[in-house]
Enzyme design. Structure first.
Site, PDB file in Angstrom:
ATOM      1  N   ASP A 163      27.120  70.297  17.399  1.00  0.00           N
ATOM      2  CA  ASP A 163      26.269  71.219  16.653  1.00  0.00           C
ATOM      3  C   ASP A 163      27.029  72.515  16.362  1.00  0.00           C
ATOM      4  O   ASP A 163      27.361  73.265  17.272  1.00  0.00           O
ATOM      5  CB  ASP A 163      25.009  71.533  17.463  1.00  0.00           C
ATOM      6  CG  ASP A 163      24.039  72.432  16.711  1.00  0.00           C
ATOM      7  OD1 ASP A 163      23.074  71.918  16.121  1.00  0.00           O
ATOM      8  OD2 ASP A 163      24.249  73.672  16.707  1.00  0.00           O
TER       9      ASP A 163
ATOM     10  N   TYR B 111      28.873  80.387  12.676  1.00  0.00           N
ATOM     11  CA  TYR B 111      29.670  80.397  13.912  1.00  0.00           C
ATOM     12  C   TYR B 111      31.142  80.667  13.628  1.00  0.00           C
ATOM     13  O   TYR B 111      31.906  80.979  14.540  1.00  0.00           O
ATOM     14  CB  TYR B 111      29.542  79.063  14.656  1.00  0.00           C
ATOM     15  CG  TYR B 111      28.158  78.724  15.147  1.00  0.00           C
ATOM     16  CD1 TYR B 111      27.098  79.634  15.067  1.00  0.00           C
ATOM     17  CD2 TYR B 111      27.889  77.474  15.687  1.00  0.00           C
ATOM     18  CE1 TYR B 111      25.831  79.306  15.505  1.00  0.00           C
ATOM     19  CE2 TYR B 111      26.618  77.139  16.129  1.00  0.00           C
ATOM     20  CZ  TYR B 111      25.594  78.057  16.024  1.00  0.00           C
ATOM     21  OH  TYR B 111      24.345  77.707  16.463  1.00  0.00           O
TER      22      TYR B 111
ATOM     23  N   LYS C 196      24.827  74.406   9.638  1.00  0.00           N
ATOM     24  CA  LYS C 196      23.648  75.182   9.237  1.00  0.00           C
ATOM     25  C   LYS C 196      23.955  76.157   8.096  1.00  0.00           C
ATOM     26  O   LYS C 196      25.076  76.669   7.979  1.00  0.00           O
ATOM     27  CB  LYS C 196      23.110  75.980  10.441  1.00  0.00           C
ATOM     28  CG  LYS C 196      22.887  75.140  11.687  1.00  0.00           C
ATOM     29  CD  LYS C 196      22.396  75.989  12.854  1.00  0.00           C
ATOM     30  CE  LYS C 196      22.407  75.199  14.143  1.00  0.00           C
ATOM     31  NZ  LYS C 196      23.764  75.052  14.709  1.00  0.00           N
TER      32      LYS C 196
ATOM     33  N   HIS D 260      19.296  77.883   9.141  1.00  0.00           N
ATOM     34  CA  HIS D 260      19.539  78.498  10.447  1.00  0.00           C
ATOM     35  C   HIS D 260      18.399  79.432  10.872  1.00  0.00           C
ATOM     36  O   HIS D 260      18.004  79.462  12.037  1.00  0.00           O
ATOM     37  CB  HIS D 260      20.866  79.264  10.417  1.00  0.00           C
ATOM     38  CG  HIS D 260      21.515  79.396  11.758  1.00  0.00           C
ATOM     39  ND1 HIS D 260      22.864  79.593  11.906  1.00  0.00           N
ATOM     40  CD2 HIS D 260      21.009  79.356  13.008  1.00  0.00           C
ATOM     41  CE1 HIS D 260      23.162  79.669  13.194  1.00  0.00           C
ATOM     42  NE2 HIS D 260      22.050  79.529  13.887  1.00  0.00           N
TER      43      HIS D 260
END
Length: 322
Positions: free
Chosen positions: A50, A55, A80, A111
């Site tokens: 994930d 990120y 996401k 998200h």
């Protein structure tokens, strides 16, 4: 070899392994560390990864997947849509796909329901692009063959009711903070009735944010159950999450802990009942994430708790038991 763990069947018919590795490294980036973490996870039998555009490590995660020797079709990969790309879903998705270096993703999530401007400023609640408008653009991605399922993250019952009323596709998952201090019983039951799987992010809290272990990992009942299984409190919490029907995506850079986290325990009904009651202890029913403290006006990424539909007060304290 893939770990022998349960899998959940999504409302799209695809299977998601019940335990995945979460790739939020505490701040955007951490690419090489994330890459090694994913390599270790895949070697330890994980088949669920994930990550997210936000990120900042999709390229490294993709590299770990491609070089792992594990066939792509055996890995369930989630990424996401970031808040500041709600107005350009297709372009953002294609960018993520290119960074990951794969032909498709298994799950693409919104998200957060909040939209931001390109320069990362919150767009007021109700203004375009709304989460419904963004979702409809995400629905169109399913026709490309490059994403198998779509879902949401950080959505409440209040927001999901609006989304389902105004769109045609039911989210496959709703990824939310979920652990013994925040079991989200009502949300979980509501989603289950509509075929939406709850995926628990931060299922162990975030130890680095608390200068130690999150409170429930030191709870006497959790520690006692762990000792009876010759396991760790973290394994107890993750096993509880899976047994109650939620997917869990813990993050760890420690190779030994990575292995522990995918080694699930066979908890008894009595142990499950004990764990189900942890949040009812004084001071325990709360979020364990620090984003509740970032804003002096009590908003989360520009929205109030009421607008989000979160039954909380500032600090992430739940207003009443559920």
């Amino acid at each position: 070899m893939a770990a022998k763990i349960p899998a959940f069947t999504l409302n799209t018919g695809y299977e998601m392994p019940s335990v995945g590795i979460g790739c939020w490294m505490g701040s955007p980036g951490g690419g090489e560390v994330a890459e090694q973490m994913c390599r270790n996870a895949l070697q330890s039998g994980y088949r669920h990864i994930d990550t997210a555009y936000g990120y900042g490590n999709e390229e490294y995660v993709g590299k770990a997947i491609r070089e792992s020797g594990v066939p792509r079709e055996e890995i369930f990969l989630t990424t996401k849509l970031p808040n500041h790309h709600h107005h350009k879903v297709k372009e953002s998705f294609e960018e993520s796909l290119a960074k990951l270096g794969v032909d498709y993703v298994d799950l693409y999530l919104m998200h957060w329901p909040q939209a931001y401007t390109e320069d990362n400023k919150p767009i007021p609640y109700g203004q375009s692009p709304t989460f419904v408008e963004t979702w409809k653009d995400m629905e169109a991605l399913l026709d490309t063959g490059k994403v198998r399922s779509i879902g949401v993250s950080n959505f409440s019952i209040k927001l999901l009711e609006v989304l389902l009323r105004e769109s045609s596709i039911v989210p496959a998952t709703n990824q939310v903070e979920c652990h013994p201090c925040l079991p989200s019983v009502d949300l979980k039951a509501w989603c289950e009735k509509r075929g939406i799987l709850i995926t628990a992010y931060s299922p162990l809290g975030r130890p680095k944010e608390y200068d130690g272990k999150p409170v429930f990992l030191e709870d006497p009942d959790v520690v006692s159950i762990a000792k009876s299984h010759s396991a760790t409190p973290g394994q107890v919490a993750l096993s509880w999450g899976v047994k109650r029907g939620t997917a869990v995506i813990p993050k760890s850079e420690n190779p030994e802990r990575i292995k522990q986290n995918i080694t699930l325990l066979d908890l008894t009904d009595e142990e499950m009942a004990t764990l189900n009651a942890i949040h009812k202890k004084p001071g325990m029913h709360r979020s364990l994430l620090k984003y509740h403290e970032y804003s002096s006006d009590g908003t989360i990424l520009g929205w109030t708790y009421d607008q989000l539909g979160w039954n909380m007060t500032k600090g992430g304290i739940v207003c009443q038991l559920d």
